[in-house]
Design a protein around this motif. Structure first.
Motif, mmCIF file in Angstrom:
data_model
loop_
_atom_site.group_PDB
_atom_site.id
_atom_site.type_symbol
_atom_site.label_atom_id
_atom_site.label_comp_id
_atom_site.label_asym_id
_atom_site.label_seq_id
_atom_site.Cartn_x
_atom_site.Cartn_y
_atom_site.Cartn_z
ATOM 1 N N GLY A 102 0.810 -1.208 0.000
ATOM 2 C CA GLY A 102 0.000 0.000 0.000
ATOM 3 C C GLY A 102 0.846 1.262 0.000
ATOM 4 O O GLY A 102 2.036 1.244 0.333
ATOM 5 N N GLU A 103 0.222 2.352 -0.364
ATOM 6 C CA GLU A 103 0.948 3.612 -0.396
ATOM 7 C C GLU A 103 1.120 4.221 0.992
ATOM 8 O O GLU A 103 2.015 5.013 1.221
ATOM 9 C CB GLU A 103 0.206 4.604 -1.296
ATOM 10 C CG GLU A 103 0.188 4.180 -2.768
ATOM 11 C CD GLU A 103 -0.496 5.228 -3.632
ATOM 12 O OE1 GLU A 103 -0.995 6.221 -3.067
ATOM 13 O OE2 GLU A 103 -0.513 5.061 -4.866
ATOM 14 N N LYS A 104 0.238 3.842 1.962
ATOM 15 C CA LYS A 104 0.287 4.449 3.291
ATOM 16 C C LYS A 104 0.130 3.394 4.377
ATOM 17 O O LYS A 104 -0.499 2.354 4.166
ATOM 18 C CB LYS A 104 -0.801 5.507 3.454
ATOM 19 C CG LYS A 104 -0.605 6.723 2.568
ATOM 20 C CD LYS A 104 -1.699 7.761 2.814
ATOM 21 C CE LYS A 104 -1.479 8.987 1.942
ATOM 22 N NZ LYS A 104 -2.522 10.030 2.173
ATOM 23 N N VAL A 105 0.706 3.711 5.559
ATOM 24 C CA VAL A 105 0.557 2.885 6.745
ATOM 25 C C VAL A 105 -0.318 3.642 7.740
ATOM 26 O O VAL A 105 -0.098 4.827 8.002
ATOM 27 C CB VAL A 105 1.928 2.594 7.406
ATOM 28 C CG1 VAL A 105 1.740 1.726 8.651
ATOM 29 C CG2 VAL A 105 2.844 1.924 6.422
ATOM 30 N N LYS A 106 -1.312 2.970 8.311
ATOM 31 C CA LYS A 106 -2.165 3.587 9.328
ATOM 32 C C LYS A 106 -1.625 3.236 10.710
ATOM 33 O O LYS A 106 -1.441 2.058 11.022
ATOM 34 C CB LYS A 106 -3.600 3.106 9.191
ATOM 35 C CG LYS A 106 -4.282 3.564 7.911
ATOM 36 C CD LYS A 106 -5.714 3.066 7.850
ATOM 37 C CE LYS A 106 -6.406 3.547 6.566
ATOM 38 N NZ LYS A 106 -7.800 3.063 6.487
ATOM 39 N N ILE A 107 -1.371 4.264 11.534
ATOM 40 C CA ILE A 107 -0.834 4.067 12.886
ATOM 41 C C ILE A 107 -1.649 4.896 13.871
ATOM 42 O O ILE A 107 -1.922 6.077 13.633
ATOM 43 C CB ILE A 107 0.654 4.486 12.975
ATOM 44 C CG1 ILE A 107 1.489 3.642 12.009
ATOM 45 C CG2 ILE A 107 1.173 4.343 14.405
ATOM 46 C CD1 ILE A 107 2.939 4.065 11.944
ATOM 47 N N LYS A 108 -2.034 4.300 14.967
ATOM 48 C CA LYS A 108 -2.751 4.996 16.042
ATOM 49 C C LYS A 108 -1.800 5.196 17.206
ATOM 50 O O LYS A 108 -1.300 4.230 17.785
ATOM 51 C CB LYS A 108 -3.973 4.195 16.481
ATOM 52 C CG LYS A 108 -4.835 4.895 17.519
ATOM 53 C CD LYS A 108 -6.076 4.064 17.838
ATOM 54 C CE LYS A 108 -6.987 4.803 18.799
ATOM 55 N NZ LYS A 108 -8.216 4.008 19.107
ATOM 56 N N ALA A 109 -1.550 6.449 17.554
ATOM 57 C CA ALA A 109 -0.624 6.778 18.649
ATOM 58 C C ALA A 109 -1.395 7.402 19.810
ATOM 59 O O ALA A 109 -2.216 8.300 19.610
ATOM 60 C CB ALA A 109 0.447 7.747 18.172
ATOM 61 N N LEU A 110 -1.121 6.937 21.012
ATOM 62 C CA LEU A 110 -1.757 7.444 22.231
ATOM 63 C C LEU A 110 -0.691 8.090 23.102
ATOM 64 O O LEU A 110 0.283 7.425 23.486
ATOM 65 C CB LEU A 110 -2.448 6.305 22.993
ATOM 66 C CG LEU A 110 -3.469 5.476 22.215
ATOM 67 C CD1 LEU A 110 -3.974 4.333 23.079
ATOM 68 C CD2 LEU A 110 -4.628 6.352 21.772
ATOM 69 N N PHE A 111 -0.873 9.380 23.412
ATOM 70 C CA PHE A 111 0.085 10.114 24.243
ATOM 71 C C PHE A 111 -0.501 10.302 25.643
ATOM 72 O O PHE A 111 -1.616 10.792 25.806
ATOM 73 C CB PHE A 111 0.387 11.491 23.639
ATOM 74 C CG PHE A 111 1.101 11.435 22.318
ATOM 75 C CD1 PHE A 111 2.477 11.382 22.264
ATOM 76 C CD2 PHE A 111 0.389 11.431 21.127
ATOM 77 C CE1 PHE A 111 3.139 11.327 21.050
ATOM 78 C CE2 PHE A 111 1.028 11.381 19.908
ATOM 79 C CZ PHE A 111 2.421 11.331 19.867
ATOM 80 N N GLY A 112 0.270 9.949 26.668
ATOM 81 C CA GLY A 112 -0.121 10.171 28.060
ATOM 82 C C GLY A 112 1.044 10.749 28.829
ATOM 83 O O GLY A 112 2.006 11.250 28.255
ATOM 84 N N GLY A 113 0.960 10.696 30.167
ATOM 85 C CA GLY A 113 2.039 11.251 30.982
ATOM 86 C C GLY A 113 1.943 12.751 31.082
ATOM 87 O O GLY A 113 0.860 13.330 31.192
ATOM 88 N N THR A 114 3.103 13.414 31.011
ATOM 89 C CA THR A 114 3.169 14.872 31.104
ATOM 90 C C THR A 114 3.921 15.437 29.915
ATOM 91 O O THR A 114 4.496 14.683 29.108
ATOM 92 C CB THR A 114 3.868 15.313 32.398
ATOM 93 O OG1 THR A 114 5.245 14.915 32.350
ATOM 94 C CG2 THR A 114 3.211 14.691 33.629
#
Length: 942
Positions: free
Chosen positions: A797-809
């Protein structure tokens, strides 16, 4: 045993038991405080918590029998009583030490502790009354049944007071309901008497180093040295106090007070007469600020003084003015042929004449008559004359007044000593006359009211050590007429700031005589307003010079007695570290609120503009608040971050961003004593837009770049951000929005806490080309194997789907994705797996769609077969039944017809059997269609 030996033995026993008894008493004196300390401390805390709506704290707690024997002494350091509820943030009372002596036997019995002495050392008392009449010292909890309860019955302490004392007290009384303000600095007070008796002599002595009293903005005492010695016959059952020997001293003026004051219930009864004990003009002169200096004893004076006042009747206050009562009262002041001269100065004040009578014979406020029959003084060749008569001041004030003055301010230094660094010059002229009734103005019959004259100030210059800047009033002109007081010109230089104004006051007399709001409208112009200088004091200037980063603003209180509008046009304004240009807009001031109406301005350092509307309120000066609508255009992000602490709290990413932003937002928040937002009260939101913003060094993004093994992602350039945000529950919530940085696209949503915690979700699409040729070649190889085995035609595929979750400070972020674990570790090989996985998923999805279509089409074909068969079966039955019935009807022979009818049911059953055969064959055909389709669909999915 001989007689002498017996006597010696007896003496030894007496001495022995005397010594033992004395030793026991010493031990008891030492041990008693420790035995009873826990018990007494607990009762003090219980009494405070059970009876007070306040926070009571104290430090070290000491008990002793030696200090006040035979009483028990109690001492508490660092006492404080802090308000809660409506007055939260106020400290009602704080004291270095509280000393109380208790009756020893009441402590031993443990029932009610009887208080004999109370001493407050270095108390600081802040007594406040709000506009609604609520007082911050009203902190006692109401009884559950005030009608029948006896609070004294449950109280752990009772009064047997013999002495009450205050040492070095500082007391502030601020009554917003009446406009009365008093400050008592360095106050010593002693009260003695036997409060256990119904009738006794109450002895009081009060000494105040500086007493300041104002009412309605008018100063009556300014740092006046005060001594009050008053002995009274106290009748406690009637709560009546009759004055005996007493002396009230204010600087050099001493007054005597006779009569009584009583408060048998809620009303106050009085019959008091006040009279000056001296007859020299010098004594009342000491009350004039600036005149009473260390050299006052050497001032030469002449002239006579007569001062008498009285109050007789009942005073009671009620929410209904018609039910309130006032005593009759009056005051007469006569000063004849007076003068004063400082020996070290060349000129004197001469010809001082004052004839003032204030009289109210009934207690009705409208019956008050004020007669200033004469006021004259010549200040070194500068005469001042005034006359004023006022009657019926409440219902319809009848006024006849005149002021005539010409004062060369430069001559004041020849009459009154100036402080070091103080200088004054300029000219004041006044020629004003007024005569008529207030009703004429209120009914706009201006021809019936004579008001005319002018007041002017020209070339006035003033310097003082108490001001951080010189004041120069080049010109001020007021023109008086029946309708308005016109400010035709005001031109001043206040330090670096120039101010020009004009406008009008619309209800000057109503404001002066009826406590109405001062109404008016003004135009303000300035080339430069240096607010940093105008808001500074000598102390804050020194502090700012020493530590510029720690200088803090204070609350700017908006007056409550104004109803004015100000149209501003300021070319340049300096505030904090900002230069603000072209400030144009309107400000309305009313009810302790400043209402901003599209106040437009340009921030030079921030390279953008602001349009500000909303309300700044100091109705509660301890907790001011704002309700603003702000429209900001093209502010520089890093400069905004450095200039506003609120941005550091609300948008910490701005520290790592470069570019410009625009936003429109609405918000409400309370402010602290330094004009900073109380973030737990902040609510609102808005929209933010940027065109090109570069973020670099931001730790959450650094964490993502490390996880993807893409160093270049640590510097992201975002295009055309359009964000919607909301201040809610201590966080800045960002609604889902699209972002784009180079070839990366994402949808972002989440929040930043005012405590710098973060909670964001990034749904990203990253081009596979970003991972390099090796990773893409590996992905292509694996997919070709899948295609060969499954008969598919999958491609990388032309693109990769990535889900990123940011926590902390902000500074210590935690990253999780659906591609990596919580540690964020990853390699290009894992990215390839994700590409392959996404390809396989695509193939599966396509097969699923085709299989579903096969089953859907087959079901439609089967349904049609069944529907056609049903229609045919129904037709067969209808036509067969009709043919049988017609044949029977055509038979004429009765016997034959009866026989045919008997055979008809059997014939119709044959018709039904034929119709059912049609349906059965159709159902089998439909089932065959579905079975074939299912096999084909399963093959697709496999």
């Amino acid at each position: 045993m001989s007689s002498p030996e017996k006597k010696k033995s007896l003496l030894r026993r007496i001495l022995k038991w005397t010594g033992i008894t004395f030793l026991v008493l010493i031990i008891l004196l030492i041990a008693a405080p420790f035995l009873f300390k826990k018990q007494i401390v607990q009762k003090v805390k219980d009494a405070a918590n059970q009876n007070l709506n306040a926070k009571v704290n104290f430090g070290d707690f000491d008990l002793s029998l030696f200090r006040s024997f035979p009483d028990f002494s109690l001492s508490a350091d660092s006492l404080s009583i802090a308000n809660i509820g409506e007055f939260e943030g106020d400290t009602l009372l704080s004291a270095k030490n509280l000393y109380i002596s208790l009756d020893l036997m009441s402590v031993i019995k443990g029932d009610k502790y009887e208080i004999h002495t109370i001493v407050l050392d270095h108390p600081r008392i802040n007594a406040r009354v709000l506009k609604n009449g609520k007082a911050n010292w009203d902190i006692t909890k109401p009884s559950a049944d005030t009608a029948v309860s006896d609070t004294s019955a449950s109280a752990p302490f009772k009064m047997g007071l013999e002495k009450f004392e205050i040492k070095n007290g500082y007391i502030v009384y601020d009554d917003a309901s009446s406009g009365v303000y008093a400050r008592l600095y360095n106050m010593d007070h002693t009260l003695k008497g036997d409060f256990t008796s119904d009738n006794f002599v109450l002895e009081t002595l009060t000494e105040i180093e500086q007493l300041t009293v104002t009412s309605g903005g008018v100063g009556y005492f300014n740092k006046v040295k005060t001594r009050i010695k008053a002995d009274m016959d106290a009748d406690m059952p009637k709560f009546r106090f009759t004055f005996k020997d007493n002396e009230f001293s204010f600087n050099e003026l001493t007054l005597g007070l006779d009569g009584f004051f009583a408060m048998p219930k809620d009303d106050m009864e009085m019959d008091l007469k006040l009279k000056a004990n001296q007859t020299e003009f010098k004594n009342i002169l000491s009350l004039i600020p600036g005149v009473y200096t260390k050299d006052f004893k050497d001032v030469k004076t002449a002239g006579s003084l007569s001062l008498d006042a009285f109050a007789k009747g009942i005073y009671s206050s009620s929410p209904d003015p018609k039910k309130s009562k006032m005593p009759a009262f009056g005051c007469k002041l006569l000063i004849k042929d007076a003068m004063f001269k400082y020996p070290s100065l060349p000129k004197s004040a001469t010809g001082i004449q004052v004839d003032l009578l204030v009289d109210n014979k009934t207690g009705d406020p409208d019956a008050t008559v004020i007669d200033l029959n004469k006021f004259h003084v010549d200040l070194g060749g500068n005469p001042i004359d005034a006359v004023m008569h006022v009657s019926t001041p409440v219902s319809d004030a009848n006024i006849n007044a005149m002021l005539l003055a010409k004062i060369n301010l430069a001559t004041m230094r020849d009459i009154i000593p100036m402080e070091k660094g103080e200088d004054l010059n300029g000219m004041i002229t006044a020629d004003v006359k007024m005569k008529g009734r207030m009703s004429s103005i209120e009914k706009e019959r201006y021809d019936e009211f004579n008001a005319q004259g002018k007041l002017g100030i020209i070339d006035m210059n003033y310097k003082s050590a108490t001001l951080t800047y010189p004041v120069q009033i080049k010109a001020l002109y007021l023109d008086f007429n029946p309708k308005t007081v016109d400010l035709t010109k005001f031109d001043a230089q206040l330090g670096k700031s120039d101010v020009q104004m004009d406008g009008k006051i619309e209800n000057f007399l109503q404001y002066a005589l009826k406590d109405s709001l001062l109404q008016g409208s003004f135009n303000l112009r300035s080339n430069l307003l240096d607010l940093n200088q105008l808001m500074s004091s000598p102390d804050t200037t020194k502090a700012a010079a020493a530590t510029p980063d720690t200088a803090k603003a204070t609350v700017a209180e908006v007056p409550s007695n104004l109803d004015v509008r100000l149209n501003a046009d300021v070319k340049k304004m300096l505030y904090d570290n900002l230069t603000i240009s072209n400030v144009i807009g309107g400000v309305a001031v009313k009810d302790s609120k400043a209402i901003l109406e599209h106040l437009k301005m340009k921030f030079d350092e921030l390279e953008g503009t602001m349009d500000l509307s909303g309300v700044y309120s100091t109705q509660n000066v301890k907790k001011p608040n704002v309700d603003f609508s702000v429209d900001i255009a093209n502010f520089d992000i890093p400069k905004t971050f450095k200039s506003f602490n609120s941005v550091k709290k609300l948008a910490p990413i701005a520290q790592y961003a470069k570019g410009k932003f625009s936003t429109d937002m609405k918000f409400k928040t309370d402010l602290d004593e330094h004009m900073n937002p109380l973030y737990n009260t902040l609510n609102g939101g808005g929209h933010l837009k940027t065109q090109n913003v570069v973020v670099e060094g931001f730790e959450p993004i650094n964490k993502l770049a490390d996880a993807l093994k893409q160093e270049k992602y640590k510097r992201l350039a975002f295009e055309n951000i359009d964000a919607t945000y909301e201040f809610k529950d201590g966080r800045v919530e960002v609604k889902e929005m699209p972002i784009k940085s180079g070839n990366i696209t994402a949808k972002v949503k989440g929040s930043t806490g005012f405590d710098q915690t973060i909670d964001y979700t990034w749904n990203m699409e990253i081009p596979t080309a970003e991972f390099g040729s090796a990773a893409n070649a590996a992905a292509g190889s694996v997919l070709s194997q899948i295609n060969k085995a499954a008969g598919t035609n999958l491609k990388v595929g032309e693109k990769v789907k990535i889900k990123a979750l940011f926590g902390g400070t902000i500074t210590k972020p935690v990253l999780k994705t659906d591609l990596f674990g919580s540690d964020g570790a990853s390699t290009p090989k894992e990215a390839v797996k994700e590409v392959i996985g996404q390809g396989v998923d695509m193939a599966k999805e396509k097969a699923r769609e085709e299989a579903e279509k096969i089953m859907k089409d087959a079901q439609a074909q089967a349904d049609k077969i069944k529907a056609d068969a049903k229609a045919l079966a129904d037709k067969t039955k209808t036509e067969g039944y009709a043919a049988i019935d017609q044949n029977i009807e055509g038979i004429k022979n009765p016997i034959a017809k009866a026989t045919a009818k008997a055979a008809a049911p059997t014939a119709k059953k044959e018709v039904d059997k034929k119709a059912q055969q049609i349906l059965d064959e159709a159902n089998k055909k439909a089932d065959d269609v579905l079975i074939k389709a299912k096999a084909e669909s399963d093959a697709k999915l496999k």
